[in-house]
Design an enzyme around this catalytic site. Structure first.
Site, PDB file in Angstrom:
ATOM      1  N   HIS A 194       1.164  12.464  -7.543  1.00 30.84           N
ATOM      2  CA  HIS A 194       0.366  11.464  -6.070  1.00 30.84           C
ATOM      3  C   HIS A 194       1.628  10.448  -5.887  1.00 30.84           C
ATOM      4  O   HIS A 194       0.902   9.230  -5.627  1.00 30.84           O
ATOM      5  CB  HIS A 194      -1.614  10.552  -6.494  1.00 30.84           C
ATOM      6  CG  HIS A 194      -1.705  11.459  -5.284  1.00 30.84           C
ATOM      7  ND1 HIS A 194      -3.342  12.553  -5.576  1.00 30.84           N
ATOM      8  CD2 HIS A 194      -1.851  10.129  -4.114  1.00 30.84           C
ATOM      9  CE1 HIS A 194      -3.842  11.474  -4.435  1.00 30.84           C
ATOM     10  NE2 HIS A 194      -2.730  10.302  -3.556  1.00 30.84           N
ATOM     11  N   SER A 232      -2.803  14.328   5.696  1.00 29.76           N
ATOM     12  CA  SER A 232      -3.930  14.238   4.555  1.00 29.76           C
ATOM     13  C   SER A 232      -4.876  14.091   5.193  1.00 29.76           C
ATOM     14  O   SER A 232      -5.200  14.008   6.722  1.00 29.76           O
ATOM     15  CB  SER A 232      -3.193  12.776   4.490  1.00 29.76           C
ATOM     16  OG  SER A 232      -4.931  12.494   4.046  1.00 29.76           O
ATOM     17  N   ARG A 257       6.555   9.299   1.096  1.00 27.13           N
ATOM     18  CA  ARG A 257       6.945   7.738   1.206  1.00 27.13           C
ATOM     19  C   ARG A 257       7.911   7.976   2.684  1.00 27.13           C
ATOM     20  O   ARG A 257       8.056   6.736   3.779  1.00 27.13           O
ATOM     21  CB  ARG A 257       7.336   6.714   0.651  1.00 27.13           C
ATOM     22  CG  ARG A 257       5.534   6.420  -0.484  1.00 27.13           C
ATOM     23  CD  ARG A 257       6.612   5.787  -1.454  1.00 27.13           C
ATOM     24  NE  ARG A 257       5.135   5.035  -2.196  1.00 27.13           N
ATOM     25  CZ  ARG A 257       4.746   6.279  -3.007  1.00 27.13           C
ATOM     26  NH1 ARG A 257       5.355   6.851  -4.030  1.00 27.13           N
ATOM     27  NH2 ARG A 257       4.261   5.499  -4.005  1.00 27.13           N
ATOM     28  N   LYS A 309      -2.469  20.513  -5.608  1.00 29.27           N
ATOM     29  CA  LYS A 309      -1.902  19.626  -5.451  1.00 29.27           C
ATOM     30  C   LYS A 309      -1.756  18.227  -6.493  1.00 29.27           C
ATOM     31  O   LYS A 309      -2.976  18.055  -5.963  1.00 29.27           O
ATOM     32  CB  LYS A 309      -1.351  18.889  -3.968  1.00 29.27           C
ATOM     33  CG  LYS A 309      -1.102  17.769  -4.219  1.00 29.27           C
ATOM     34  CD  LYS A 309      -0.672  17.174  -2.440  1.00 29.27           C
ATOM     35  CE  LYS A 309       0.624  15.750  -2.667  1.00 29.27           C
ATOM     36  NZ  LYS A 309      -0.532  14.833  -3.644  1.00 29.27           N
ATOM     37  N   SER A 360       2.647  17.099  -8.831  1.00 24.24           N
ATOM     38  CA  SER A 360       2.648  16.394  -8.340  1.00 24.24           C
ATOM     39  C   SER A 360       1.814  15.846  -9.031  1.00 24.24           C
ATOM     40  O   SER A 360       1.158  15.609 -10.078  1.00 24.24           O
ATOM     41  CB  SER A 360       2.367  16.322  -6.500  1.00 24.24           C
ATOM     42  OG  SER A 360       1.991  15.330  -5.869  1.00 24.24           O
ATOM     43  N   ARG A 380       0.317   6.984  -7.813  1.00 24.05           N
ATOM     44  CA  ARG A 380      -0.792   6.496  -7.432  1.00 24.05           C
ATOM     45  C   ARG A 380      -1.980   6.977  -7.842  1.00 24.05           C
ATOM     46  O   ARG A 380      -2.742   5.843  -8.158  1.00 24.05           O
ATOM     47  CB  ARG A 380      -0.750   6.618  -5.592  1.00 24.05           C
ATOM     48  CG  ARG A 380       0.421   6.205  -5.383  1.00 24.05           C
ATOM     49  CD  ARG A 380       0.611   6.975  -3.847  1.00 24.05           C
ATOM     50  NE  ARG A 380      -0.502   6.161  -2.756  1.00 24.05           N
ATOM     51  CZ  ARG A 380      -0.231   5.357  -1.925  1.00 24.05           C
ATOM     52  NH1 ARG A 380       1.161   4.442  -2.424  1.00 24.05           N
ATOM     53  NH2 ARG A 380      -1.113   4.433  -1.197  1.00 24.05           N
ATOM     54  N   ALA A 418      -0.024  11.937   3.068  1.00 23.01           N
ATOM     55  CA  ALA A 418       0.624  10.557   2.701  1.00 23.01           C
ATOM     56  C   ALA A 418      -0.562  10.226   4.151  1.00 23.01           C
ATOM     57  O   ALA A 418      -0.545  10.343   5.005  1.00 23.01           O
ATOM     58  CB  ALA A 418       1.595   9.881   3.080  1.00 23.01           C
ATOM     59  N   TYR A 424       1.464  -0.973   0.144  1.00 27.64           N
ATOM     60  CA  TYR A 424      -0.069  -0.181  -0.041  1.00 27.64           C
ATOM     61  C   TYR A 424       1.218   1.246   0.234  1.00 27.64           C
ATOM     62  O   TYR A 424       0.484   1.892  -1.032  1.00 27.64           O
ATOM     63  CB  TYR A 424      -0.918   0.016   1.243  1.00 27.64           C
ATOM     64  CG  TYR A 424      -1.507   1.161   1.412  1.00 27.64           C
ATOM     65  CD1 TYR A 424      -2.004   1.460   0.601  1.00 27.64           C
ATOM     66  CD2 TYR A 424      -1.487   2.058   2.098  1.00 27.64           C
ATOM     67  CE1 TYR A 424      -3.209   3.222   0.266  1.00 27.64           C
ATOM     68  CE2 TYR A 424      -1.664   3.459   2.777  1.00 27.64           C
ATOM     69  CZ  TYR A 424      -3.014   3.640   1.128  1.00 27.64           C
ATOM     70  OH  TYR A 424      -3.977   4.731   1.625  1.00 27.64           O
TER      71      TYR A 424
HETATM   72  C1  LIG Z   1       0.498   5.546   1.579  1.00 26.75           C
HETATM   73  C2  LIG Z   1       0.936   6.825   0.884  1.00 26.75           C
HETATM   74  C3  LIG Z   1      -1.033   7.950   1.027  1.00 26.75           C
HETATM   75  C4  LIG Z   1      -1.340   9.230   0.495  1.00 26.75           C
HETATM   76  N1  LIG Z   1      -1.723   9.840   0.629  1.00 26.75           N
HETATM   77  C5  LIG Z   1      -2.506  10.927   0.112  1.00 26.75           C
HETATM   78  C6  LIG Z   1      -3.621  11.097   0.502  1.00 26.75           C
HETATM   79  O1  LIG Z   1      -3.880  11.246   0.979  1.00 26.75           O
HETATM   80  N2  LIG Z   1      -3.843  12.204  -0.358  1.00 26.75           N
HETATM   81  C7  LIG Z   1      -2.602  13.269  -0.884  1.00 26.75           C
HETATM   82  O2  LIG Z   1      -3.319  14.654  -1.779  1.00 26.75           O
HETATM   83  N3  LIG Z   1      -1.940  12.622  -1.753  1.00 26.75           N
HETATM   84  C8  LIG Z   1      -1.618  11.462  -0.945  1.00 26.75           C
HETATM   85  N4  LIG Z   1      -0.105  10.987  -1.060  1.00 26.75           N
HETATM   86  C9  LIG Z   1       0.481  11.577  -2.129  1.00 26.75           C
HETATM   87  C10 LIG Z   1       1.487  12.002  -1.362  1.00 26.75           C
HETATM   88  O3  LIG Z   1       1.094  13.371  -0.938  1.00 26.75           O
HETATM   89  C11 LIG Z   1       2.585  12.778  -2.119  1.00 26.75           C
HETATM   90  O4  LIG Z   1       1.979  13.520  -3.337  1.00 26.75           O
HETATM   91  C12 LIG Z   1       3.919  11.487  -2.921  1.00 26.75           C
HETATM   92  O5  LIG Z   1       3.907  10.613  -1.925  1.00 26.75           O
HETATM   93  C13 LIG Z   1       4.701  12.144  -3.367  1.00 26.75           C
HETATM   94  O6  LIG Z   1       5.288  11.356  -3.746  1.00 26.75           O
HETATM   95  P1  LIG Z   1       6.866   9.663  -2.542  1.00 26.75           P
HETATM   96  O7  LIG Z   1       6.156   9.345  -1.513  1.00 26.75           O
HETATM   97  O8  LIG Z   1       7.686   9.234  -3.699  1.00 26.75           O
HETATM   98  O9  LIG Z   1       7.752  11.795  -2.279  1.00 26.75           O
HETATM   99  C14 LIG Z   1      -0.377   9.708  -0.616  1.00 26.75           C
HETATM  100  C15 LIG Z   1       0.798   9.010  -1.056  1.00 26.75           C
HETATM  101  C16 LIG Z   1       1.539   7.308   0.309  1.00 26.75           C
HETATM  102  C17 LIG Z   1       2.202   7.249  -0.582  1.00 26.75           C
END
Ligand SMILES: Cc1cc2nc3c(=O)[nH]c(=O)nc-3n(C[C@H](O)[C@H](O)[C@H](O)COP(=O)(O)O)c2cc1C
Length: 392
Positions: free
Chosen positions: A259, A114, A314, A235, A257, A262, A86, A32
């Protein structure tokens, strides 16, 4: 030789941290956190793209004193890095988002929370009371306006400086690991920012309070921005076209970004998307970036291309999984040490010394070519950030 002291006997880099943290997590939770949409093309390219940029160090500069500090959301921060929003930090460690917040506050960096956090925004900002770092609240707008409004009011009451609206999620990306592992929030955890009367472990049944607003438009962004006292950041902007729309909307800034890979698989790596966006925005609003940042030199490269600030999603999760709040502090310290060392070795004593011409990139001829410095936008673009309230 003056080798810097090490802070841990096993973890010397974020890649070590990812390996050690991942070993401590169940397959379901590890996938996840670490995986993303579909075939993970963008997840992998977000990090690989940094390696396609090379550095051009300048020598014989007096770098006896290096100041990595900068400003973000009106707060002085130790260096240009903060925590992206996150979800579900408590899946990694019981210290959760509050532990992440304590580590951020101690070091003097900012944090975005988040809306799917497992600690409440009030508890998270309280961890930074008196520290001087700033917080932002992230929202994926839902189909239920009352839920959106309550989230925004709670963030204002908790002292958040910014409202981060996620714009790359009109729907959830197809994350194959979540199907494979039948992933959902365990029953003993909740999303306190979303409302106590919802079953958060049910990720399938339709509920407008949880459903992403697939009809989110620039008009709605303008409306939301006009109803809050917080600075609004968008974002998930990934193109020059949308960056210009954001400027026209009058928001304070954008976070480039995808995400963390994801949402749309095969989206361009964020460091590759950054250049056209910086060139389009021309300094009129803040341009931040996240995705794939794993080293101090990655932060340097993003700033050199023109980012004002960097975020990691992360990295703090791996810190938590490795050793709770202390693991998050270790992660920040590693990235700080690497960034300050990169500045020193690149001949930069302050953030404003970092320029595009510190980078080179492979051209069609197979050779590496120096990038051209950006113009001084401040002399070209008159006036402050547009006032969104005045535009309605
Ligand atoms: C486990 C996880 C949960 C995340 N949840 C959210 C979220 O709730 N809202 C959001 O805008 N981005 C979310 N993201 C994206 C992060 O804000 C961010 O854009 C992304 O992790 C950046 O990449 P990196 O993990 O390589 O630094 C999530 C990312 C991860 C890994």
């Amino acid at each position: 030789m003056n080798r810097k002291a090490t802070r841990d006997s096993v973890v010397f880099s974020i890649s070590d941290l990812q390996r050690e943290a991942s070993q401590k997590l169940s397959t379901t939770v590890r996938e996840y956190y670490n995986e993303g949409a579909m075939d993970l093309v963008t997840v992998k390219d977000n990090t690989a793209a940094y390696d396609r940029l090379r550095l051009r160090p300048r020598v014989c500069v007096d770098v006896a004193k290096v100041d990595a500090s900068t400003e973000c959301f009106g707060s002085k921060v130790a260096f240009p890095l903060g925590f992206s929003p996150a979800a579900m930090h408590k899946l990694a460690h019981k210290d959760g988002e509050c532990g992440t917040s304590r580590a951020a506050a101690k070091f003097g960096i900012n944090m975005l929370l988040s809306q799917y956090a497992t600690d409440s925004i009030g508890d998270v900002t309280a961890m930074g009371a008196g520290a001087g770092n700033a917080y932002g609240m992230q929202v994926c707008l839902t189909e239920d306006p009352a839920t959106n409004t309550r989230l925004i009011r709670d963030a204002e009451a908790a002292g958040c400086k910014s409202l981060v609206i996620t714009v790359d999620a009109p729907a959830l990306g197809r994350r194959l690991n979540e199907y494979r592992n039948n992933f959902s929030l365990p029953k003993h955890l909740t999303f306190p920012n979303m409302g106590a009367d919802m079953d958060h472990s049910d990720v399938v049944t339709y509920d407008p309070r949880k459903a992403y607003d697939a009809a989110l438009t620039w008009t709605k962004i303008r409306h939301i921005a006009a109803t809050t006292t917080m600075d609004v950041y968008l974002k998930g902007v990934q193109t020059a076209e949308d960056a210009l729309e954001a400027v026209r909307c009058g928001v304070a800034g954008i976070i480039v970004s995808n995400h963390g890979g994801r949402q749309v698989d095969s989206a361009v790596a964020t460091i590759d998307a950054l250049e056209e966006i910086v060139d389009a925005v021309q300094g009129r609003i803040q341009v931040h970036i996240d995705g794939g940042i794993r080293r101090g030199s990655d932060i340097f490269k993003a700033l050199a291309l023109g980012a004002d600030h960097c975020w990691v999603g992360r990295v703090p999760i791996w810190g938590l999984a490795y050793n709770g709040e202390e693991g998050v502090s270790l992660a920040i310290q590693l990235l700080y040490d690497e960034f300050a060392t990169t500045m020193t070795l690149m001949g930069c004593t302050k953030i404003s010394d970092i320029k595009r011409s510190h980078l080179s990139r492979m051209g069609p001829d197979g050779g590496f070519h120096k990038l051209q410095d950006l113009p001084d936008w401040s002399s070209k673009v008159a006036g402050p950030i547009l006032d969104v309230h005045a535009r309605l």
